[in-house]
Design a protein around this motif. Structure first.
Motif, PDB file in Angstrom:
ATOM      1  N   ASP A 133      -4.911   0.240  -5.505  1.00 47.05           N
ATOM      2  CA  ASP A 133      -5.156   1.340  -6.027  1.00 47.05           C
ATOM      3  C   ASP A 133      -4.083   2.319  -5.887  1.00 47.05           C
ATOM      4  OD1 ASP A 133      -6.392   2.938  -4.492  1.00 47.05           O
ATOM      5  OD2 ASP A 133      -8.325   2.978  -5.612  1.00 47.05           O
ATOM      6  N   PRO A 134      -3.809   3.683  -6.820  1.00 54.44           N
ATOM      7  CA  PRO A 134      -3.101   4.626  -6.321  1.00 54.44           C
ATOM      8  C   PRO A 134      -3.385   5.458  -5.093  1.00 54.44           C
ATOM      9  CG  PRO A 134      -3.721   4.762  -8.837  1.00 54.44           C
ATOM     10  CD  PRO A 134      -4.812   3.692  -8.231  1.00 54.44           C
ATOM     11  N   TRP A 135      -4.661   5.222  -4.633  1.00 56.84           N
ATOM     12  CA  TRP A 135      -5.161   5.960  -3.366  1.00 56.84           C
ATOM     13  C   TRP A 135      -4.457   4.690  -2.169  1.00 56.84           C
ATOM     14  CZ3 TRP A 135      -6.080  10.689  -2.052  1.00 56.84           C
ATOM     15  CH2 TRP A 135      -6.501  10.999  -0.811  1.00 56.84           C
ATOM     16  N   GLY A 136      -4.285   3.636  -2.366  1.00 53.95           N
ATOM     17  CA  GLY A 136      -3.816   2.709  -1.307  1.00 53.95           C
ATOM     18  C   GLY A 136      -5.067   1.694  -0.963  1.00 53.95           C
ATOM     19  N   ASP A 137      -5.999   1.917  -1.626  1.00 52.79           N
ATOM     20  CA  ASP A 137      -7.265   0.967  -1.488  1.00 52.79           C
ATOM     21  C   ASP A 137      -6.977  -0.386  -2.241  1.00 52.79           C
ATOM     22  OD1 ASP A 137      -8.766   2.779  -0.077  1.00 52.79           O
ATOM     23  OD2 ASP A 137      -9.777   3.521  -1.923  1.00 52.79           O
ATOM     24  N   ARG A 153       0.833  -1.276   0.078  1.00 52.63           N
ATOM     25  CA  ARG A 153      -0.171   0.015  -0.056  1.00 52.63           C
ATOM     26  C   ARG A 153       0.937   1.149  -0.019  1.00 52.63           C
ATOM     27  NH1 ARG A 153      -4.439  -0.070   4.537  1.00 52.63           N
ATOM     28  NH2 ARG A 153      -5.370   1.500   3.111  1.00 52.63           N
ATOM     29  N   ALA A 154       2.024   1.196   0.671  1.00 58.28           N
ATOM     30  CA  ALA A 154       2.946   2.342   0.949  1.00 58.28           C
ATOM     31  C   ALA A 154       3.365   2.638  -0.668  1.00 58.28           C
ATOM     32  CB  ALA A 154       4.084   2.050   1.965  1.00 58.28           C
ATOM     33  N   ARG A 155       3.935   1.715  -1.089  1.00 60.31           N
ATOM     34  CA  ARG A 155       4.409   1.793  -2.545  1.00 60.31           C
ATOM     35  C   ARG A 155       3.478   2.478  -3.606  1.00 60.31           C
ATOM     36  NH1 ARG A 155       8.512   0.410   0.286  1.00 60.31           N
ATOM     37  NH2 ARG A 155       8.223   2.343   0.922  1.00 60.31           N
ATOM     38  N   ALA A 156       2.232   2.033  -3.450  1.00 65.85           N
ATOM     39  CA  ALA A 156       1.320   2.558  -4.253  1.00 65.85           C
ATOM     40  C   ALA A 156       0.996   3.927  -4.134  1.00 65.85           C
ATOM     41  CB  ALA A 156      -0.178   1.671  -4.099  1.00 65.85           C
ATOM     42  N   ALA A 175       3.742   6.257  -5.274  1.00 64.05           N
ATOM     43  CA  ALA A 175       3.948   6.608  -6.720  1.00 64.05           C
ATOM     44  C   ALA A 175       2.702   6.959  -7.255  1.00 64.05           C
ATOM     45  CB  ALA A 175       4.322   5.074  -7.443  1.00 64.05           C
ATOM     46  N   SER A 176       1.722   7.141  -6.605  1.00 59.61           N
ATOM     47  CA  SER A 176       0.276   7.334  -7.188  1.00 59.61           C
ATOM     48  C   SER A 176      -0.048   6.423  -8.257  1.00 59.61           C
ATOM     49  CB  SER A 176       0.336   8.792  -7.482  1.00 59.61           C
ATOM     50  OG  SER A 176       0.385   9.701  -6.583  1.00 59.61           O
ATOM     51  N   ALA A 177       0.097   5.359  -7.895  1.00 57.76           N
ATOM     52  CA  ALA A 177      -0.065   4.189  -9.420  1.00 57.76           C
ATOM     53  C   ALA A 177      -0.612   2.976  -8.688  1.00 57.76           C
ATOM     54  CB  ALA A 177       1.508   3.617  -9.799  1.00 57.76           C
ATOM     55  N   TYR A 178      -0.974   1.984  -9.597  1.00 57.66           N
ATOM     56  CA  TYR A 178      -1.555   0.731  -9.160  1.00 57.66           C
ATOM     57  C   TYR A 178      -0.164  -0.129  -8.849  1.00 57.66           C
ATOM     58  CZ  TYR A 178      -6.297   1.608 -10.729  1.00 57.66           C
ATOM     59  OH  TYR A 178      -7.508   1.887 -10.904  1.00 57.66           O
ATOM     60  N   VAL A 179      -0.432  -0.922  -7.745  1.00 60.83           N
ATOM     61  CA  VAL A 179       0.483  -1.786  -7.465  1.00 60.83           C
ATOM     62  C   VAL A 179      -0.010  -3.321  -7.654  1.00 60.83           C
ATOM     63  CG1 VAL A 179       1.778  -3.102  -5.539  1.00 60.83           C
ATOM     64  CG2 VAL A 179       2.061  -0.718  -5.894  1.00 60.83           C
ATOM     65  N   VAL A 180       0.743  -4.118  -8.484  1.00 59.52           N
ATOM     66  CA  VAL A 180       0.252  -5.501  -8.777  1.00 59.52           C
ATOM     67  C   VAL A 180       1.273  -6.388  -8.409  1.00 59.52           C
ATOM     68  CG1 VAL A 180      -0.298  -7.150 -10.674  1.00 59.52           C
ATOM     69  CG2 VAL A 180      -0.908  -4.559 -10.874  1.00 59.52           C
ATOM     70  N   ALA A 181       0.968  -7.144  -7.422  1.00 60.89           N
ATOM     71  CA  ALA A 181       1.887  -8.114  -6.597  1.00 60.89           C
ATOM     72  C   ALA A 181       1.318  -9.554  -6.756  1.00 60.89           C
ATOM     73  CB  ALA A 181       2.153  -7.543  -5.356  1.00 60.89           C
TER      74      ALA A 181
END
Length: 271
Positions: A227-231, A194-197, A200-206
């Motif tokens: 999502d970019p908000w951390g959700d 969540r912190a990385r998203a 970067a204001s970006a989606y993280v896919v892990a």
């Protein structure tokens, strides 16, 4: 909106079996409407016995898993972000390499893991990735059906400079494939993703490895999309392998960056 798929897998010590698992998942992903599928770190081989595993670590052009993914991608018309493969490099040490394959089976990008997992955990687990693997040096991005994709691998997640660099490149999505240990996953996995998203204001896919593996290790699972908000949009849990789906919305990226323009507001700090 672009539909993506994640493969949560329990990779083993036989590359042939792992290749078949990935090909089957690609079929499921394509039938489910995904434009791109993400796989975990060490998708082709997960073997902590390096003497045994050495015979299965070959140059890129000889790797069965990569060949299978490329042929299946071309057949199905789907992109695949291979989280990583263990490959022979140019020198004595191997490389832990992410490979991005497009929907014609062509290789679009390669990224070698920069940060090596050299740790001694309180659980008694000890890992020395740098003994066998040569670290990479370069940040890598590529244009994909989900926008600009930034590549990273597992332990990289603990080094914010990687994601600051990807943020500066305005990545829409950042891949963080992993084979996280259970103790570190329980402590930090969700927090770090969540912190990385948010940073970067970006989606993280892990996409992640999960469960008990043939080499005796256990991995944390919980493949995620943030999502970019951390959700958290997807969390596949820590028990079973399988394929999960999520939607990437470019409008959500623009909305978050307009509402909280941290990338635009970033300032250089003097040492």
């Amino acid at each position: 909106m672009t539909r993506i798929a994640l493969l949560q897998m329990t990779a083993g010590i036989d590359p042939h079996e792992n290749a078949a698992t990935i090909a089957d998942a690609m079929t499921e992903a394509a039938e489910g409407g995904a434009r791109i599928m993400f796989t975990p770190e060490m998708s082709g081989l997960l073997d902590r016995d390096r003497a045994r595993g050495a015979g299965n670590i070959v140059p890129e052009e000889e790797n069965e898993v990569l060949a299978t993914v490329r042929a299946t991608a071309d057949l199905l018309g789907i992109w695949v972000a291979i989280g990583s493969l263990a490959l022979k490099g140019d020198g004595e040490r191997w490389v832990n390499r992410s490979i991005l394959v497009d929907d014609t089976g062509s290789i679009v990008a390669r990224y070698d893991k920069i940060h090596m997992f050299d740790v001694d955990l309180a659980s008694g687990e000890s890992w020395r990735e740098s003994n066998a693997y040569k670290p990479g040096k370069k940040i890598v991005t590529a244009e994909t059906p989900v926008g600009k994709l930034g590549l990273s691998i597992c332990y990289d997640i603990r080094f914010p400079a990687v994601y600051e660099s990807l943020g500066r490149k305005s990545c829409d999505v950042i891949a963080i494939p992993a084979a996280f240990t259970v103790p570190t996953g329980e402590a930090h996995w969700h927090l770090l993703q969540r912190a990385r998203a948010v940073e970067a204001s970006a989606y993280v896919v892990a996409a992640a490895q999960v469960g008990k593996h043939a080499d005796g290790r256990s991995t944390y699972g919980h493949s995620m999309v943030v999502d970019p908000w951390g959700d958290v949009l997807l969390d596949m849990g820590g028990e079973q392998p399988g394929v999960g789906f999520a939607e990437i919305d470019p409008a959500r990226i623009a909305e978050v960056r307009a509402q909280l323009p941290s990338l635009a507001n970033r300032r250089e700090i003097a040492n």
